[in-house]
Design a protein around this motif. Structure first.
Motif, short mmCIF file in Angstrom:
data_model
loop_
_atom_site.label_atom_id
_atom_site.label_comp_id
_atom_site.label_asym_id
_atom_site.label_seq_id
_atom_site.Cartn_x
_atom_site.Cartn_y
_atom_site.Cartn_z
N TRP A 1 0.86 -1.18 0.00
CA TRP A 1 0.00 0.00 0.00
C TRP A 1 0.90 1.24 0.00
O TRP A 1 1.90 1.30 0.71
N THR A 2 0.54 2.24 -0.80
CA THR A 2 1.40 3.41 -0.95
C THR A 2 0.99 4.58 -0.08
O THR A 2 1.80 5.46 0.19
N ASN A 3 -0.30 4.61 0.38
CA ASN A 3 -0.74 5.80 1.10
C ASN A 3 -1.88 5.57 2.08
O ASN A 3 -1.88 6.15 3.17
N HIS A 4 -2.86 4.78 1.72
CA HIS A 4 -4.07 4.67 2.53
C HIS A 4 -3.92 3.60 3.62
O HIS A 4 -3.92 2.40 3.34
N ASN A 5 -3.80 4.08 4.83
CA ASN A 5 -3.60 3.20 5.98
C ASN A 5 -4.97 2.88 6.60
O ASN A 5 -5.54 3.67 7.33
N ILE A 6 -5.49 1.70 6.29
CA ILE A 6 -6.85 1.31 6.68
C ILE A 6 -6.79 0.24 7.75
O ILE A 6 -6.07 -0.76 7.61
N LEU B 1 -8.01 5.97 -5.26
CA LEU B 1 -6.73 5.37 -4.88
C LEU B 1 -6.98 4.03 -4.19
O LEU B 1 -7.63 3.16 -4.76
N GLU B 2 -6.53 3.85 -2.95
CA GLU B 2 -6.66 2.56 -2.26
C GLU B 2 -7.91 2.49 -1.38
O GLU B 2 -8.09 1.54 -0.63
N GLY B 3 -8.78 3.51 -1.48
CA GLY B 3 -10.12 3.40 -0.93
C GLY B 3 -10.39 3.95 0.46
O GLY B 3 -11.49 3.79 0.98
N LEU B 4 -9.42 4.61 1.08
CA LEU B 4 -9.58 5.03 2.47
C LEU B 4 -10.81 5.91 2.70
O LEU B 4 -11.61 5.66 3.60
N LYS C 1 -5.48 -0.72 -11.79
CA LYS C 1 -5.85 -2.05 -11.31
C LYS C 1 -5.28 -2.33 -9.93
O LYS C 1 -5.96 -2.91 -9.07
N ALA C 2 -4.02 -1.93 -9.69
CA ALA C 2 -3.39 -2.20 -8.39
C ALA C 2 -4.15 -1.52 -7.26
O ALA C 2 -4.39 -2.11 -6.20
N ASN C 3 -4.55 -0.27 -7.48
CA ASN C 3 -5.27 0.47 -6.45
C ASN C 3 -6.65 -0.12 -6.20
O ASN C 3 -7.09 -0.26 -5.05
N ILE C 4 -7.36 -0.45 -7.28
CA ILE C 4 -8.72 -0.96 -7.12
C ILE C 4 -8.71 -2.33 -6.44
O ILE C 4 -9.60 -2.65 -5.65
N ALA C 5 -7.68 -3.13 -6.71
CA ALA C 5 -7.59 -4.45 -6.07
C ALA C 5 -7.41 -4.30 -4.55
O ALA C 5 -8.03 -5.03 -3.77
N GLY D 1 -16.81 4.33 -5.42
CA GLY D 1 -15.44 4.78 -5.63
C GLY D 1 -14.98 4.41 -7.02
O GLY D 1 -15.13 3.25 -7.43
N ILE D 2 -14.46 5.38 -7.77
CA ILE D 2 -13.95 5.14 -9.12
C ILE D 2 -12.44 5.31 -9.12
O ILE D 2 -11.92 6.30 -8.62
N GLU D 3 -11.75 4.33 -9.67
CA GLU D 3 -10.28 4.36 -9.69
C GLU D 3 -9.78 3.76 -10.99
O GLU D 3 -10.30 2.74 -11.47
#
Length: 294
Positions: A20-25, A71-74, A93-97, A88-90
């Protein structure tokens, strides 16, 4: 779901798509997508949620929210946990997964993630929303796509749009759109030699356009007004210190803009011209040219 299974599935995602590059969930059971320490994105969540709560007079369960380039959905996940119906639209593929993984772990049936280019946004395709989030994407678009995109946001937005974006502090270039001048600066997104595969892997850049356009603050104000938002505000509380710190020495090049779609008020105690025509923000570059012409 058992913690061991969550961790196993998380490692499968990382093996295929990277960390994960940014969204800490928080996935539950003390398991996070990045770490148990907060980051800047989590600080932003508080700002955006508070803005919505303070502005939209509906309970969370009655809200339909769109998160563009999620992005990663946070942010979408936080809103869904609050009870809102969220899309959420992204584009990547990596981010949506990663976003779908977190959604499934948290069991959020009121959340839908779609892999799509946000430039395909339309009311016919996605319907209308009480709140539209445009967080960290507008400054990755070039002209004229940025104009079309903002028009599409206004088309699907019923009440509130939140744009967290960079703005240009220099009026270097002028672009004429629908008889209105807009100023800003161009920025490089990808090398001219970048392949489609390289662009796909560049998770913090545009999907494909090699350059992007950052509007000046005043041009952004004018654009939001031109597409139908009746009032625009900048948010400073809750604070995002990285944004505010720059204001101590110079004009900040990023902030959160809140645009409200309401009913245009017609004044009754003023001259007719004043009552019917709202003024536009002048650019410094326009003012300089005007003075030179005089």
């Amino acid at each position: 779901m058992e913690p061991e299974i969550i961790k196993l599935k998380q490692q499968e995602i990382i093996a295929e798509y990277g960390e994960w590059t940014n969204h800490n969930i928080h996935l539950g059971n003390g398991i996070y997508t990045i770490s148990d320490r907060g980051n800047n994105s989590e600080i932003k969540v508080r700002r955006f949620l508070q803005m919505i709560a303070d502005t939209v007079n509906k309970p969370w369960e009655k809200l339909r929210v769109l998160d563009l380039a999620c992005l990663e959905g946070l942010y979408a996940i936080e809103l869904a946990l609050q009870g809102a119906q969220v899309v959420g639209i992204e584009g990547r593929k990596a981010n949506i997964a990663k976003a779908i993984f977190a959604k499934d772990i948290l069991g959020l049936d009121n959340l839908q993630f779609v892999q799509d280019d946000v430039r395909n946004l339309s009311k016919a395709k996605y319907g209308s929303f009480d709140v539209v989030l445009c967080l960290g994407i507008f400054y990755h678009l070039d002209l004229p796509d940025a104009f079309y995109f903002m028009e599409s946001i206004a088309e699907v937005c019923e009440k509130l749009a939140i744009a967290d974006t960079h703005i240009s502090t220099n009026a270097e270039k002028c672009y004429l759109y629908k008889d209105q001048k807009y100023w800003g600066s161009s920025y490089v997104e990808h090398s001219d030699k970048a392949t489609p595969e390289e662009k796909e892997k560049s998770l913090w850049a545009s999907l494909d356009n090699p350059t992007s356009f950052w509007f000046t603050r005043y041009s952004l104000y004018n654009l939001l007004a031109s597409v139908g938002f009746t009032s625009v505000y900048e948010c400073h509380n809750p604070p995002i210190i990285n944004y505010e710190r720059k204001r101590l020495n110079q004009e900040a090049d990023r902030n959160t803009f809140l645009a409200i779609k309401g009913k245009q008020v017609t004044l009754k105690a003023t001259a007719v011209e004043t009552a019917l025509n709202a003024p536009k923000w002048p650019e410094k570059a326009d003012l300089i040219q005007t003075k030179a012409g005089n």
